[in-house]
Structure formats: C-alpha cells, structure tokens
Design a protein around this motif. Sequence first.
Motif, PDB file in Angstrom:
ATOM      1  N   GLN A 196       0.819  -1.214   0.000  1.00 21.05           N
ATOM      2  CA  GLN A 196       0.000   0.000   0.000  1.00 21.05           C
ATOM      3  C   GLN A 196       0.854   1.266   0.000  1.00 21.05           C
ATOM      4  O   GLN A 196       0.525   2.246  -0.660  1.00 21.05           O
ATOM      5  N   GLN A 197       1.963   1.246   0.718  1.00 23.96           N
ATOM      6  CA  GLN A 197       2.853   2.408   0.724  1.00 23.96           C
ATOM      7  C   GLN A 197       3.441   2.649  -0.668  1.00 23.96           C
ATOM      8  O   GLN A 197       3.585   3.793  -1.107  1.00 23.96           O
ATOM      9  N   PHE A 198       3.769   1.571  -1.355  1.00 22.18           N
ATOM     10  CA  PHE A 198       4.319   1.697  -2.705  1.00 22.18           C
ATOM     11  C   PHE A 198       3.254   2.210  -3.675  1.00 22.18           C
ATOM     12  O   PHE A 198       3.495   3.128  -4.468  1.00 22.18           O
ATOM     13  N   ILE A 199       2.067   1.630  -3.609  1.00 25.63           N
ATOM     14  CA  ILE A 199       0.973   2.025  -4.502  1.00 25.63           C
ATOM     15  C   ILE A 199       0.613   3.497  -4.316  1.00 25.63           C
ATOM     16  O   ILE A 199       0.352   4.222  -5.274  1.00 25.63           O
ATOM     17  N   HIS A 200       0.652   3.972  -3.062  1.00 23.06           N
ATOM     18  CA  HIS A 200       0.236   5.343  -2.763  1.00 23.06           C
ATOM     19  C   HIS A 200       1.401   6.342  -2.752  1.00 23.06           C
ATOM     20  O   HIS A 200       1.245   7.472  -2.295  1.00 23.06           O
ATOM     21  N   GLY A 201       2.563   5.924  -3.263  1.00 24.56           N
ATOM     22  CA  GLY A 201       3.655   6.866  -3.445  1.00 24.56           C
ATOM     23  C   GLY A 201       4.455   7.188  -2.201  1.00 24.56           C
ATOM     24  O   GLY A 201       5.235   8.147  -2.194  1.00 24.56           O
ATOM     25  N   GLN A 202       4.316   6.401  -1.144  1.00 22.89           N
ATOM     26  CA  GLN A 202       5.093   6.622   0.071  1.00 22.89           C
ATOM     27  C   GLN A 202       6.446   5.906   0.016  1.00 22.89           C
ATOM     28  O   GLN A 202       7.317   6.160   0.842  1.00 22.89           O
ATOM     29  N   LEU A 203       6.589   5.001  -0.930  1.00 26.62           N
ATOM     30  CA  LEU A 203       7.859   4.329  -1.182  1.00 26.62           C
ATOM     31  C   LEU A 203       8.215   4.500  -2.661  1.00 26.62           C
ATOM     32  O   LEU A 203       7.341   4.491  -3.521  1.00 26.62           O
ATOM     33  N   ASP A 204       9.509   4.663  -2.931  1.00 28.52           N
ATOM     34  CA  ASP A 204       9.976   4.842  -4.308  1.00 28.52           C
ATOM     35  C   ASP A 204      10.544   3.560  -4.907  1.00 28.52           C
ATOM     36  O   ASP A 204      10.478   3.370  -6.125  1.00 28.52           O
ATOM     37  N   VAL A 205      11.121   2.719  -4.047  1.00 27.42           N
ATOM     38  CA  VAL A 205      11.833   1.535  -4.551  1.00 27.42           C
ATOM     39  C   VAL A 205      11.478   0.316  -3.699  1.00 27.42           C
ATOM     40  O   VAL A 205      11.488   0.382  -2.469  1.00 27.42           O
ATOM     41  N   ILE A 206      11.172  -0.785  -4.379  1.00 25.07           N
ATOM     42  CA  ILE A 206      10.944  -2.066  -3.709  1.00 25.07           C
ATOM     43  C   ILE A 206      12.048  -3.028  -4.126  1.00 25.07           C
ATOM     44  O   ILE A 206      12.267  -3.260  -5.318  1.00 25.07           O
ATOM     45  N   CYS A 207      12.756  -3.575  -3.140  1.00 25.62           N
ATOM     46  CA  CYS A 207      13.742  -4.638  -3.370  1.00 25.62           C
ATOM     47  C   CYS A 207      13.000  -5.957  -3.140  1.00 25.62           C
ATOM     48  O   CYS A 207      12.673  -6.287  -1.995  1.00 25.62           O
ATOM     49  N   ALA A 208      12.711  -6.658  -4.218  1.00 24.60           N
ATOM     50  CA  ALA A 208      11.727  -7.733  -4.134  1.00 24.60           C
ATOM     51  C   ALA A 208      12.226  -9.050  -4.698  1.00 24.60           C
ATOM     52  O   ALA A 208      13.114  -9.095  -5.548  1.00 24.60           O
ATOM     53  N   THR A 209      11.626 -10.118  -4.209  1.00 30.74           N
ATOM     54  CA  THR A 209      11.705 -11.401  -4.894  1.00 30.74           C
ATOM     55  C   THR A 209      10.501 -11.469  -5.831  1.00 30.74           C
ATOM     56  O   THR A 209       9.680 -10.553  -5.868  1.00 30.74           O
ATOM     57  N   SER A 210      10.358 -12.565  -6.548  1.00 35.95           N
ATOM     58  CA  SER A 210       9.247 -12.674  -7.506  1.00 35.95           C
ATOM     59  C   SER A 210       7.892 -12.675  -6.814  1.00 35.95           C
ATOM     60  O   SER A 210       6.856 -12.587  -7.478  1.00 35.95           O
ATOM     61  N   ALA A 211       7.872 -12.759  -5.465  1.00 43.52           N
ATOM     62  CA  ALA A 211       6.607 -12.721  -4.724  1.00 43.52           C
ATOM     63  C   ALA A 211       5.904 -11.383  -4.881  1.00 43.52           C
ATOM     64  O   ALA A 211       4.701 -11.281  -4.641  1.00 43.52           O
ATOM     65  N   PHE A 212       6.631 -10.348  -5.305  1.00 42.62           N
ATOM     66  CA  PHE A 212       6.047  -9.016  -5.413  1.00 42.62           C
ATOM     67  C   PHE A 212       5.682  -8.686  -6.850  1.00 42.62           C
ATOM     68  O   PHE A 212       6.450  -8.943  -7.765  1.00 42.62           O
ATOM     69  N   GLY A 213       4.517  -8.096  -7.029  1.00 38.56           N
ATOM     70  CA  GLY A 213       4.162  -7.561  -8.342  1.00 38.56           C
ATOM     71  C   GLY A 213       2.876  -8.103  -8.905  1.00 38.56           C
ATOM     72  O   GLY A 213       2.101  -7.368  -9.498  1.00 38.56           O
ATOM     73  N   MET A 214       2.610  -9.407  -8.727  1.00 40.50           N
ATOM     74  CA  MET A 214       1.396  -9.979  -9.294  1.00 40.50           C
ATOM     75  C   MET A 214       0.176  -9.393  -8.587  1.00 40.50           C
ATOM     76  O   MET A 214       0.044  -9.487  -7.375  1.00 40.50           O
TER      77      MET A 214
END
Length: 502
Positions: free
Chosen positions: A272-290
């Motif tokens: 939610q923080q990423f979607i609403h612009g409170q975070l700029d960068v996500i360091c992710a495994t493939s679990a993120f994004g779908m």
Amino acid sequence: MELENILYKYFGYQTFKTGQKEVISSLLGGNDTIAMLPTGTGKSLCYQLPGYCLDGQILIISPLLSLMQDQVEQLMKFGEKRVIALNSFLDYEKRGYVLRNLTKYKYIFVSPEMLSMPIIMNKLKALSVSLFVVDEAHCISQWGYDFRPEYSKLGEYRKQLGNPLTLALTATATKKVREDIIQSLDLHRFTKIESTIDRPNIAFYIEEVPNYYVKQSRLIELVLQLQKPGIIYFSSKKMAEQMASLLAEKGITRAMAYHGGLDQEQRILIQQQFIHGQLDVICATSAFGMGVNKENIRFIIHYHMPMQMESYLQEIGRAGRDGEDSIAYFLYSPGDEQLPVQLAEGELPSELQIDWLFSYFPKEEKLNNHFLEMNQHLREDGGFSEVQWRIIQDFIKKPLDFSNLEQAKRSLKDFVNERLKVKKDSIDYLKKWIKSKSCRRELILGYFEEEPVEGNKQKCCDVCGIDLKQYEATDNTQNHTVNDEMWKDYLSNILLNRELSI
C-alpha cells in the motif's frame, strides 16, 4: 447495456485496454476462451466485468495466495462486497462460515489444492458456476515455466462442475504451452484471443559488470539516477533485505524489501505504501508484483538472473502500465547463471533423495500415496522441500501400472531429469539473449514465435542504441523517511474490511 457503460458504471473506466473487450464479448457470446494478453493490460477485468452480466458464481483458480488477496481487495475497492478467497488465510471458524454461506458470494477465488478437497468440491458443485476462470493458465503445462502439478487436474475439476463456460488467462505462453492448456482443460470449441507480448514503451538495457562488488555499486548509482518509482528483483530474500538497507545508508530512505518471508500485515503495508507513493523503490523477490495495480512504475532492475524468459517478461511487464516510457535494466556478471541453475535443481527431488525414499517403501506392496500419508516424517527426514514433496505425491497419485518399485523409481527419476533439462535449457536461452548482439526485442518476439515489429529504435534496447538520460529523474529530492504511523489506521481498515467480508 453496452459494455462501455458497464465498464464505467462498475469500474470507472471509459475505454477498454488491448484485448479486454474481445475476451469479454467472446465469453458473453457463450464461447470458451483462451486469452494471452500482455502483463499490464488488465487481464482480471476479463472475468470481473462478466460477473455483472452472468447469473451464478464466477470461480477463479489462482496459483498464489498473495495474488488472490490482491484481487479480492481490488474488487472490494470497486465496491464489490460479494467476493471471497478460499485459502489458508481463513481460520477454521471463518472457513466454516464461508462454506455455509457460499451462495452469498459472486466471485470465489480458490487455489487448485483447495479444489482437491472433497468438502470444498461438494460445496462448489451445489453452486451455479457461470464462469470457470483459470488465471496464470501456463501453470497447467509441464512445458510451462511455472508448472504446478495441481493445475494439471483442472480439466477433471471442470468436468465435475458440469463443464461451465471457461476462460484461461495467461500473459506469457509459447505455442506449445497454449496447446497444452487447451488439451488439459478439454476445450473443444473455443475462441483464441492472442495479443502481442510486446510492450513498445518498455526499453531493454543489459549491462555486463565484472563482479559482485561492481554490480552492487552500479545498482546504487542506477537507483539514484533513474526516474522513480521502480522495482529491483532478486532471487534471494536475504539479498533483497541487504540491498534495501544499503540503499537506506546511501540516502535512498524510501526503499523497502518485500518477499514471501514477511508476515501478511507487513506485506500489505509495503504494497500500500508503494501504490500510494510513500515508497519509491521495492527490493523484491518474484513474490512481489502480481496483482499490484500501480501504473507509473518507471524502472525494473534485475539484480539476479531469472530462470526463464517468461518470468523475466512477467516481471518487467509491471513497468509502464500508464503507457509512458519505462526501462527494464539487467545487471549481469559472469557466472550469474549458476544461481538459477541451483534454484532449478533445488525445486526438484535429487536422485539421492529418491533412492532414499524408495528404500522405505514396503517391497511387497504396490506404490501408493497412502504409505506417504501414513509416514509424513519421511518428508522431514529426507530433507524434502514442500515443492519436492508435492511433486513426489503427485507422481505416486497417477494411475500408472508399475510391475515393481525399481521401475517406478526409474520413471520418477526420468520425469525429474526431463523437468530439469527443460529448466536448464530455459536458463541457457536467457544467457544467450544476454550475450547476443542482436536486437533484444526481436529475439523476445522470436521466442514467442511472433514477427518483428517496426518501432522507435531510439527507445528499443542497448543494442539498437538508446540514451539512458531520457530515463533519468529530473528531481532526486524525493528521498524522505517513511512515516509508518500514518499508515496504522489505513492498514487497520484494510484488515477490518477483510474480516467483515467473511
């Protein structure tokens, strides 16, 4: 009522994206449909909208718990309360309530593993399922990049439900995989809607660096320079966390790690923080994004090498959903292919593990799953992962006639070796793509048996020649500390709504 009116009334959009209207029109015309639409074109709308036109329930089979939850919350944001996910997030009491009141729900998300449970299938048989949706349908095929043994049984489950109208959705499937999907689901008269996998607004750039240390420092430079927001993909949870910490040390404080090891509340908060612009960068495994509905992602960086072209295309497809220019950056150092090979080998039981397990089977009995169910300790004793154990269980469940255990053991080893060869071939192809001096985009299109397309070579790839400056941020003053306090009420509301929905 015209489809555009329904689209606007329930979803607030005025126009359809590529392929959406064609798929929906096919379904409402009563045709089983297999649809291959690019990542980022809103495949979920293809079953969400028909729900407002068809009587009965929409049953969606989805491979990931996180994806199910994202899609449930997406529908709830549009005001749809008749939605539920039958998965392990439901405790015993809540699951009992849902199963007793299943007719109240319009959209029912379920994993293929849940469908194998008689109590679940009997409840679903009592419903009027008007649309049977197979999301991420490439999981059906043993030649697909993300084969799930449970998905191969969906044709039988569909038959048990009376062969309802069916939609198979995927973003990345070769011709061979698409043929497998059709055969496995036992589709006879159907419509195929296939759009190009090309996303012309995403440029490709591969940079080869000599070693790990240079790669790490180059990543930091890129994150500082490139226009945000963005996602960096890793194959390791530990590395994702370490890099998020390192970025914070370098002043990029609006960065967080995301992986399957986080608890549910943490994952929801970061999303939610990423979607609403409170975070700029996500360091992710493939679990993120779908299922993460964020249109303005400007860059995707791959720090580690994926296992195949299909998953790479899925991950970069999360960029530029607003149609604006974005970049897919790939950092490669010699030997990077060893990690995906190790991961591929780790997903399958080794010959040593198979020999060890078969030594415990009673010689006088036929091969059967009952023995495994009665001796669950063998999984832990043999060091089998959950995926490895599922593969063995699925193999033993098959109605195969082996004259002896030795023959069965050999057959299982052959299956494992064949799967491993497919995975290694995919890794080899990706390495050849990285090393190639030909247009990146044309090679990807060739992999999916598509014809080359005319496009803007200045925004194509590093081989064709692109200016990285056009993807750099014009303002690098975005790095502020994320205030978790402001999100406590928001997160509580999300979780409360989920509780109320069930």
